[in-house]
Design a protein around this motif. Sequence first.
Motif, PDB file in Angstrom:
ATOM      1  N   CYS A  33       0.850  -1.185   0.000  1.00 56.22           N
ATOM      2  CA  CYS A  33       0.000   0.000   0.000  1.00 56.22           C
ATOM      3  C   CYS A  33       0.892   1.244   0.000  1.00 56.22           C
ATOM      4  O   CYS A  33       1.933   1.267   0.646  1.00 56.22           O
ATOM      5  CB  CYS A  33      -0.878  -0.008   1.252  1.00 56.22           C
ATOM      6  N   MET A  34       0.465   2.280  -0.722  1.00 51.41           N
ATOM      7  CA  MET A  34       1.211   3.534  -0.738  1.00 51.41           C
ATOM      8  C   MET A  34       0.271   4.704  -0.490  1.00 51.41           C
ATOM      9  O   MET A  34      -0.948   4.588  -0.715  1.00 51.41           O
ATOM     10  CB  MET A  34       1.943   3.730  -2.064  1.00 51.41           C
ATOM     11  N   GLY A  35       0.830   5.799  -0.047  1.00 51.49           N
ATOM     12  CA  GLY A  35      -0.028   6.935   0.240  1.00 51.49           C
ATOM     13  C   GLY A  35       0.720   8.244   0.295  1.00 51.49           C
ATOM     14  O   GLY A  35       1.953   8.288   0.235  1.00 51.49           O
ATOM     15  N   TRP A  36      -0.051   9.299   0.395  1.00 49.83           N
ATOM     16  CA  TRP A  36       0.457  10.650   0.600  1.00 49.83           C
ATOM     17  C   TRP A  36      -0.055  11.162   1.943  1.00 49.83           C
ATOM     18  O   TRP A  36      -1.231  11.003   2.274  1.00 49.83           O
ATOM     19  CB  TRP A  36      -0.015  11.588  -0.515  1.00 49.83           C
ATOM     20  N   PHE A  37       0.855  11.772   2.679  1.00 47.89           N
ATOM     21  CA  PHE A  37       0.527  12.427   3.935  1.00 47.89           C
ATOM     22  C   PHE A  37       0.936  13.890   3.814  1.00 47.89           C
ATOM     23  O   PHE A  37       1.724  14.263   2.940  1.00 47.89           O
ATOM     24  CB  PHE A  37       1.295  11.788   5.102  1.00 47.89           C
ATOM     25  N   ARG A  38       0.417  14.707   4.707  1.00 43.99           N
ATOM     26  CA  ARG A  38       0.860  16.087   4.741  1.00 43.99           C
ATOM     27  C   ARG A  38       0.913  16.589   6.175  1.00 43.99           C
ATOM     28  O   ARG A  38       0.220  16.067   7.049  1.00 43.99           O
ATOM     29  CB  ARG A  38      -0.061  16.989   3.907  1.00 43.99           C
ATOM     30  N   GLN A  39       1.753  17.596   6.366  1.00 37.73           N
ATOM     31  CA  GLN A  39       1.863  18.202   7.683  1.00 37.73           C
ATOM     32  C   GLN A  39       2.053  19.700   7.527  1.00 37.73           C
ATOM     33  O   GLN A  39       3.020  20.143   6.913  1.00 37.73           O
ATOM     34  CB  GLN A  39       3.020  17.605   8.474  1.00 37.73           C
ATOM     35  N   ALA A  40       1.114  20.439   8.069  1.00 39.38           N
ATOM     36  CA  ALA A  40       1.188  21.893   8.080  1.00 39.38           C
ATOM     37  C   ALA A  40       1.850  22.337   9.382  1.00 39.38           C
ATOM     38  O   ALA A  40       1.864  21.581  10.370  1.00 39.38           O
ATOM     39  CB  ALA A  40      -0.209  22.483   7.960  1.00 39.38           C
ATOM     40  N   PRO A  41       2.399  23.540   9.426  1.00 37.47           N
ATOM     41  CA  PRO A  41       3.032  24.043  10.643  1.00 37.47           C
ATOM     42  C   PRO A  41       2.085  23.971  11.844  1.00 37.47           C
ATOM     43  O   PRO A  41       0.903  24.319  11.734  1.00 37.47           O
ATOM     44  CB  PRO A  41       3.372  25.494  10.292  1.00 37.47           C
ATOM     45  N   ARG A  42       2.581  23.444  12.945  1.00 37.34           N
ATOM     46  CA  ARG A  42       1.850  23.368  14.208  1.00 37.34           C
ATOM     47  C   ARG A  42       0.637  22.439  14.117  1.00 37.34           C
ATOM     48  O   ARG A  42      -0.270  22.515  14.950  1.00 37.34           O
ATOM     49  CB  ARG A  42       1.415  24.755  14.674  1.00 37.34           C
ATOM     50  N   CYS A 103      -4.572  -1.693   2.732  1.00 41.03           N
ATOM     51  CA  CYS A 103      -4.680  -0.235   2.798  1.00 41.03           C
ATOM     52  C   CYS A 103      -5.797   0.220   3.716  1.00 41.03           C
ATOM     53  O   CYS A 103      -6.080   1.415   3.776  1.00 41.03           O
ATOM     54  CB  CYS A 103      -4.927   0.336   1.402  1.00 41.03           C
ATOM     55  N   SER A 104      -6.447  -0.693   4.416  1.00 43.76           N
ATOM     56  CA  SER A 104      -7.529  -0.263   5.309  1.00 43.76           C
ATOM     57  C   SER A 104      -6.991   0.653   6.401  1.00 43.76           C
ATOM     58  O   SER A 104      -7.642   1.625   6.784  1.00 43.76           O
ATOM     59  CB  SER A 104      -8.233  -1.485   5.909  1.00 43.76           C
ATOM     60  N   ILE A 105      -5.794   0.351   6.890  1.00 47.65           N
ATOM     61  CA  ILE A 105      -5.077   1.259   7.784  1.00 47.65           C
ATOM     62  C   ILE A 105      -3.624   1.212   7.368  1.00 47.65           C
ATOM     63  O   ILE A 105      -2.938   0.215   7.586  1.00 47.65           O
ATOM     64  CB  ILE A 105      -5.201   0.859   9.261  1.00 47.65           C
ATOM     65  N   ILE A 106      -3.161   2.293   6.748  1.00 47.90           N
ATOM     66  CA  ILE A 106      -1.780   2.306   6.277  1.00 47.90           C
ATOM     67  C   ILE A 106      -0.843   2.551   7.456  1.00 47.90           C
ATOM     68  O   ILE A 106      -1.082   3.437   8.290  1.00 47.90           O
ATOM     69  CB  ILE A 106      -1.570   3.361   5.171  1.00 47.90           C
TER      70      ILE A 106
END
Length: 121
Positions: A33-42, A103-106
């Motif tokens: 399984c592959m995915g994209w994550f993101r993280q914004a400041p704070r 991919c149910s929980i990556i």
Amino acid sequence: QVQLVESGGGSVQAGGSLRLSCVASGYSFNTGCMGWFRQAPRKAREAVATIDIYGDQRYGGSVKGRFTISRDHAKNTLYLQMDSLTPEDSAMYYCAADSSADCSIIRPDYWGRGTRVTVSS
């Protein structure tokens, strides 16, 4: 050694589009399984989208209908097409890979270094 290398980030105005790419090496691209994550400041890192080896996709609520995840097995590349971008989409975007096909929980075993997306109003 597994490497995930993202590209395609940048600055764009609200309503614009970007396409992120992630090239994988040393990873069994056809099995996990592959995915994209993101993280914004704070803010905490959040899952944006995942895709399994059959092409089935899942999306976070805030991006559903605007983002599209895809993978090219021949090129060992994961993509994220982002349309109708808003300032709330501004973040560092990370490519992630799981050794499991589920991919149910990556649960990523590998991470890229990230590519920054900035959306101005």
